[in-house]
Structures are given as C-alpha cells and as structure tokens.
Motif scaffolding. Structure first.
Motif, PDB file in Angstrom:
ATOM      1  N   LEU A  26     -12.234   0.294   5.764  1.00  0.00           N
ATOM      2  CA  LEU A  26     -10.993   0.922   5.330  1.00  0.00           C
ATOM      3  C   LEU A  26     -10.181   0.015   4.417  1.00  0.00           C
ATOM      4  O   LEU A  26      -9.318   0.488   3.673  1.00  0.00           O
ATOM      5  CB  LEU A  26     -10.144   1.306   6.541  1.00  0.00           C
ATOM      6  CG  LEU A  26     -10.681   2.443   7.415  1.00  0.00           C
ATOM      7  CD1 LEU A  26      -9.775   2.658   8.611  1.00  0.00           C
ATOM      8  CD2 LEU A  26     -10.813   3.725   6.603  1.00  0.00           C
ATOM      9  N   LEU A  27     -10.434  -1.291   4.494  1.00  0.00           N
ATOM     10  CA  LEU A  27      -9.710  -2.254   3.659  1.00  0.00           C
ATOM     11  C   LEU A  27     -10.685  -3.296   3.134  1.00  0.00           C
ATOM     12  O   LEU A  27     -11.402  -3.927   3.902  1.00  0.00           O
ATOM     13  CB  LEU A  27      -8.596  -2.937   4.462  1.00  0.00           C
ATOM     14  CG  LEU A  27      -7.745  -3.960   3.703  1.00  0.00           C
ATOM     15  CD1 LEU A  27      -6.902  -3.259   2.638  1.00  0.00           C
ATOM     16  CD2 LEU A  27      -6.839  -4.736   4.665  1.00  0.00           C
TER      17      LEU A  27
ATOM     18  N   LEU B 150      -5.943   7.330   3.192  1.00  0.00           N
ATOM     19  CA  LEU B 150      -6.413   6.969   1.849  1.00  0.00           C
ATOM     20  C   LEU B 150      -7.914   7.204   1.726  1.00  0.00           C
ATOM     21  O   LEU B 150      -8.402   7.717   0.708  1.00  0.00           O
ATOM     22  CB  LEU B 150      -6.075   5.501   1.546  1.00  0.00           C
ATOM     23  CG  LEU B 150      -4.590   5.154   1.360  1.00  0.00           C
ATOM     24  CD1 LEU B 150      -4.412   3.652   1.211  1.00  0.00           C
ATOM     25  CD2 LEU B 150      -4.011   5.878   0.155  1.00  0.00           C
TER      26      LEU B 150
ATOM     27  N   GLU C  95     -12.495   0.382  10.092  1.00  0.00           N
ATOM     28  CA  GLU C  95     -13.562   0.987   9.299  1.00  0.00           C
ATOM     29  C   GLU C  95     -13.937   2.352   9.863  1.00  0.00           C
ATOM     30  O   GLU C  95     -13.642   2.681  11.008  1.00  0.00           O
ATOM     31  CB  GLU C  95     -14.796   0.075   9.277  1.00  0.00           C
ATOM     32  CG  GLU C  95     -15.347  -0.234  10.658  1.00  0.00           C
ATOM     33  CD  GLU C  95     -16.428  -1.292  10.634  1.00  0.00           C
ATOM     34  OE1 GLU C  95     -16.797  -1.741   9.545  1.00  0.00           O
ATOM     35  OE2 GLU C  95     -16.895  -1.671  11.726  1.00  0.00           O
TER      36      GLU C  95
ATOM     37  N   LEU D 115      -0.537   1.443  10.003  1.00  0.00           N
ATOM     38  CA  LEU D 115      -1.365   0.930   8.920  1.00  0.00           C
ATOM     39  C   LEU D 115      -2.774   1.513   8.999  1.00  0.00           C
ATOM     40  O   LEU D 115      -3.354   1.918   7.983  1.00  0.00           O
ATOM     41  CB  LEU D 115      -1.415  -0.606   8.987  1.00  0.00           C
ATOM     42  CG  LEU D 115      -2.124  -1.337   7.841  1.00  0.00           C
ATOM     43  CD1 LEU D 115      -1.532  -0.951   6.491  1.00  0.00           C
ATOM     44  CD2 LEU D 115      -2.035  -2.842   8.049  1.00  0.00           C
ATOM     45  N   GLN D 116      -3.331   1.602  10.208  1.00  0.00           N
ATOM     46  CA  GLN D 116      -4.662   2.181  10.366  1.00  0.00           C
ATOM     47  C   GLN D 116      -4.682   3.653   9.941  1.00  0.00           C
ATOM     48  O   GLN D 116      -5.592   4.100   9.247  1.00  0.00           O
ATOM     49  CB  GLN D 116      -5.144   2.040  11.811  1.00  0.00           C
ATOM     50  CG  GLN D 116      -6.554   2.592  12.012  1.00  0.00           C
ATOM     51  CD  GLN D 116      -7.099   2.256  13.383  1.00  0.00           C
ATOM     52  OE1 GLN D 116      -6.404   1.684  14.220  1.00  0.00           O
ATOM     53  NE2 GLN D 116      -8.352   2.592  13.623  1.00  0.00           N
TER      54      GLN D 116
ATOM     55  N   ARG E 268      -9.857   3.809  -2.406  1.00  0.00           N
ATOM     56  CA  ARG E 268     -10.241   2.513  -1.857  1.00  0.00           C
ATOM     57  C   ARG E 268      -8.998   1.644  -1.723  1.00  0.00           C
ATOM     58  O   ARG E 268      -8.313   1.381  -2.721  1.00  0.00           O
ATOM     59  CB  ARG E 268     -11.255   1.822  -2.763  1.00  0.00           C
ATOM     60  CG  ARG E 268     -12.560   2.558  -2.900  1.00  0.00           C
ATOM     61  CD  ARG E 268     -13.523   1.803  -3.826  1.00  0.00           C
ATOM     62  NE  ARG E 268     -14.754   2.551  -3.996  1.00  0.00           N
ATOM     63  CZ  ARG E 268     -15.783   2.513  -3.152  1.00  0.00           C
ATOM     64  NH1 ARG E 268     -15.715   1.743  -2.082  1.00  0.00           N
ATOM     65  NH2 ARG E 268     -16.868   3.219  -3.383  1.00  0.00           N
ATOM     66  N   ALA E 269      -8.703   1.202  -0.523  1.00  0.00           N
ATOM     67  CA  ALA E 269      -7.595   0.272  -0.300  1.00  0.00           C
ATOM     68  C   ALA E 269      -8.121  -1.152  -0.482  1.00  0.00           C
ATOM     69  O   ALA E 269      -9.067  -1.564   0.199  1.00  0.00           O
ATOM     70  CB  ALA E 269      -7.020   0.456   1.098  1.00  0.00           C
TER      71      ALA E 269
ATOM     72  N   LEU F  51       0.819  -1.218   0.000  1.00  0.00           N
ATOM     73  CA  LEU F  51       0.000   0.000   0.000  1.00  0.00           C
ATOM     74  C   LEU F  51       0.854   1.269   0.000  1.00  0.00           C
ATOM     75  O   LEU F  51       0.318   2.385   0.006  1.00  0.00           O
ATOM     76  CB  LEU F  51      -0.939   0.015   1.212  1.00  0.00           C
ATOM     77  CG  LEU F  51      -2.076  -1.007   1.189  1.00  0.00           C
ATOM     78  CD1 LEU F  51      -2.892  -0.914   2.477  1.00  0.00           C
ATOM     79  CD2 LEU F  51      -2.988  -0.802  -0.021  1.00  0.00           C
TER      80      LEU F  51
ATOM     81  N   THR G 233      -9.754  -6.361   8.591  1.00  0.00           N
ATOM     82  CA  THR G 233     -10.957  -5.756   8.004  1.00  0.00           C
ATOM     83  C   THR G 233     -11.873  -5.149   9.063  1.00  0.00           C
ATOM     84  O   THR G 233     -12.922  -4.600   8.725  1.00  0.00           O
ATOM     85  CB  THR G 233     -11.753  -6.786   7.169  1.00  0.00           C
ATOM     86  OG1 THR G 233     -12.178  -7.859   8.014  1.00  0.00           O
ATOM     87  CG2 THR G 233     -10.911  -7.325   6.026  1.00  0.00           C
TER      88      THR G 233
ATOM     89  N   HIS H 112      -2.657   5.105   7.867  1.00  0.00           N
ATOM     90  CA  HIS H 112      -2.462   5.163   6.417  1.00  0.00           C
ATOM     91  C   HIS H 112      -3.775   4.866   5.690  1.00  0.00           C
ATOM     92  O   HIS H 112      -4.118   5.547   4.703  1.00  0.00           O
ATOM     93  CB  HIS H 112      -1.379   4.163   5.998  1.00  0.00           C
ATOM     94  CG  HIS H 112      -0.971   4.271   4.556  1.00  0.00           C
ATOM     95  ND1 HIS H 112      -0.298   5.356   4.046  1.00  0.00           N
ATOM     96  CD2 HIS H 112      -1.166   3.415   3.508  1.00  0.00           C
ATOM     97  CE1 HIS H 112      -0.075   5.164   2.751  1.00  0.00           C
ATOM     98  NE2 HIS H 112      -0.591   3.996   2.405  1.00  0.00           N
ATOM     99  N   LEU H 113      -4.514   3.864   6.152  1.00  0.00           N
ATOM    100  CA  LEU H 113      -5.795   3.522   5.534  1.00  0.00           C
ATOM    101  C   LEU H 113      -6.800   4.657   5.704  1.00  0.00           C
ATOM    102  O   LEU H 113      -7.578   4.965   4.780  1.00  0.00           O
ATOM    103  CB  LEU H 113      -6.342   2.232   6.155  1.00  0.00           C
ATOM    104  CG  LEU H 113      -5.577   0.944   5.806  1.00  0.00           C
ATOM    105  CD1 LEU H 113      -6.084  -0.226   6.644  1.00  0.00           C
ATOM    106  CD2 LEU H 113      -5.719   0.617   4.323  1.00  0.00           C
TER     107      LEU H 113
END
Length: 309
Positions: A165-166, A127, A159, A120-121, A133-134, A103, A156, A123-124
């Motif tokens: 979010l993924l 985005l 959100e 990671l959270q 959309r990741a 990503l 997953t 970053h998502l």
C-alpha cells in the motif's frame, strides 16, 4: 561602489549568459542527463511501476541526489500520490503525521497514534482501490533516527494480497548503507529490492556537463579551455556540486581579467579558494591580491559599459 546584483548582471553580459549556469540550488531546468542519473531514474521508475516496497539511491555529498529526487517528483506519473519529506530528522510519531499530511489525509489533531494509524491504513487502501500508488520519498535519509527507521519499516507492512500500500524511496549518503548493514536493521535491509549508487563523473562527462549547462544558460561557444576542463575534473573529483562551485569561480576570475575564456590557471586559483578540494595548496597572498584586482577590474568594466568613460 558596484552592488552584487549589478556585478552579476555585468558578469552575465560579459559572457553572453542569460542566467547563471552553475548555481548551487538544485534546479531541474539545469538537469543534465548524465549516464548515472539516467540509469538511476530508470531503476526508480521500473521499481515503482513494479510495486516494490523499498528503493534506495545513495551517493557522496554533491553527487546530485537532491537534483535526482526533484527530477523524480517533477516527472511523477498521473497515478502516483507522493509524500515528500526533505527533512527526515523526525520521531516515529512525527513521521506518521508527516506522511498523513503529505498524502492529503484529512484528520483531527486530537486523535491518538493508534487512530492515526487506522486512518492512514484506510486512506492507503482507498488510494489503492482507485488504482493509485502511494509513494513516500525521503531525502537525506541517512538522518533518520533509528526508531524512525523501524517505524518506516512497519509502515510498509500495510499491503493487499496483490501489492504494497506504500512504497518508499530513500535518497541518502553512504552512511545510510553503513547503518542498514548493521544487524538490527536486517529486516529493513532485506526489503530493499532495488538500489543504485551515484558515482562521480568521468572527464568526458564533466566536459559534457559543463557544455550542457552553458547551453541551457544561453551560450553555445566553449568558454572553458581543454586545460581548464582537465583541471576542473581533477580538482572536483567529478562531483557535480564541486564542478559548479569551481566553474562559477573560474568564470568570475576570467571576468575580473576581462577575458572571455576560462583557463587552467583560473581553475587552479579557484581550487585554492575551495575547501573541499583534494590538494595541499592553501589560499596565498597572490590569491588575495587577485581578488582585489578582480573587484577593481569589475568596477572599471561597469563604468565602461555604463558609458561613464
């Protein structure tokens, strides 16, 4: 002696082909829009646009899952940011690192798992704030270890109030369905909102598939007789990969005989030399002799074309 490269060139020239039409490497230039693949792509696109968490595509070995996966990647929408994992035999930690790297998350190698999860959270969420959309795409998903499947479910959980979010797309063999049917994966199973199972091709679809790939390779006239196409469908069971294997062998046999059409007998010989064909016949002495004659005929053809005779 004729090299393999020279023999391939002669084989292509013999049939008027610009490139080999039945290679085993999934090449989207040779993608044929079969009804089941078209429907699967529609399911994937619809589910991804709807923001669904898990989408699953399954099919037997050779039914075109990887080709479909690459087609999806090649036709990604501008707002998609895709993490593609072709080899999913990863630990939970390795999965998180792989997703982060795919990503485009910039991070230090010395951070711990908790810090990676927080980065990671963020970053998502970044985005999502950019209306992107990741999407995590995993091929051969039946190979995911049990604890990694659970880690995937937890990923997953990230959100906003509006959407995940993924999003995750799983491509796998029927064994994936069997694993998800178990009690311990009931939470993940309930999150799979869209799924599609790829079937084998019908006879008419095999005919259209062969014709389409030959046309892409540069030949418009039919090279396979009706009896050859029927044998091809019967021996391949409509599995695209087996259709490619048997078609290629049929073309090579016809080339060895200096013929310009593939007959049912060529396909029967090809089937005898292909292990994953549902028939009792085994490679025979006649088949071994045929290979020798084919090589001899190919060498003679090479000498003739080079003007040595």
């Amino acid at each position: 002696m004729v090299s393999e490269e020279e023999l391939t060139m002669l084989y292509l020239k013999h049939f008027g082909l610009q490139q080999s039409p039945f290679g085993l490497t999934p090449n989207t230039a040779f993608y044929v829009d079969l009804p089941q693949h078209h429907e699967a792509l529609q399911v994937l696109t619809t589910a991804l646009q709807a923001g669904e968490g898990f989408i699953k595509v399954t099919g037997e070995v050779g039914t075109g899952k990887t080709m479909l996966c690459r087609k999806l990647l090649n036709e990604a929408q501008p707002d998609w940011v895709i993490a593609y994992i072709p080899d999913p035999f990863l630990s939970p930690s390795e999965l998180r690192w792989a997703v982060a790297c795919e990503l485009g998350l910039k991070h230090s190698d010395n951070i711990d798992h908790q810090q990676l999860g927080q980065l990671l959270q963020r970053h998502l969420m970044m985005l999502a704030s950019q209306d992107k959309r990741a999407i995590l795409v995993i091929d051969e998903a039946q190979a995911l270890p049990d604890d990694t499947l659970e880690a995937l479910r937890l990923l997953t959980n990230l959100e906003t109030e509006q959407r995940k979010l993924l999003q995750v797309v799983l491509f796998g063999q029927p064994e994936l369905d069997e694993r998800l049917a178990s009690h311990k994966f009931r939470q993940l199973r309930q999150r799979v909102s869209f799924s599609y199972h790829l079937r084998g091709m019908s006879f008419e679809e095999v005919r259209a598939y062969v014709r389409a790939r030959l046309e892409i390779a540069g030949v418009m006239q039919p090279l396979f007789t009706d009896s050859a196409l029927k044998a091809l469908w019967r021996y391949s069971r409509g599995v695209p990969r087996l259709v490619n294997v048997l078609s290629h062998k049929g073309l090579m046999l016809a080339f060895g005989e200096h013929k310009f059409q593939i007959s049912g007998s060529h396909l029967r010989y090809a089937a005898k030399d292909t292990e994953d064909v549902q028939q009792a016949a085994k490679p025979s002495l006649a088949w071994a002799l045929w290979l020798v004659l084919s090589a001899t005929a190919g060498s003679c053809a090479y000498i003739w074309w080079m003007g040595w005779l």
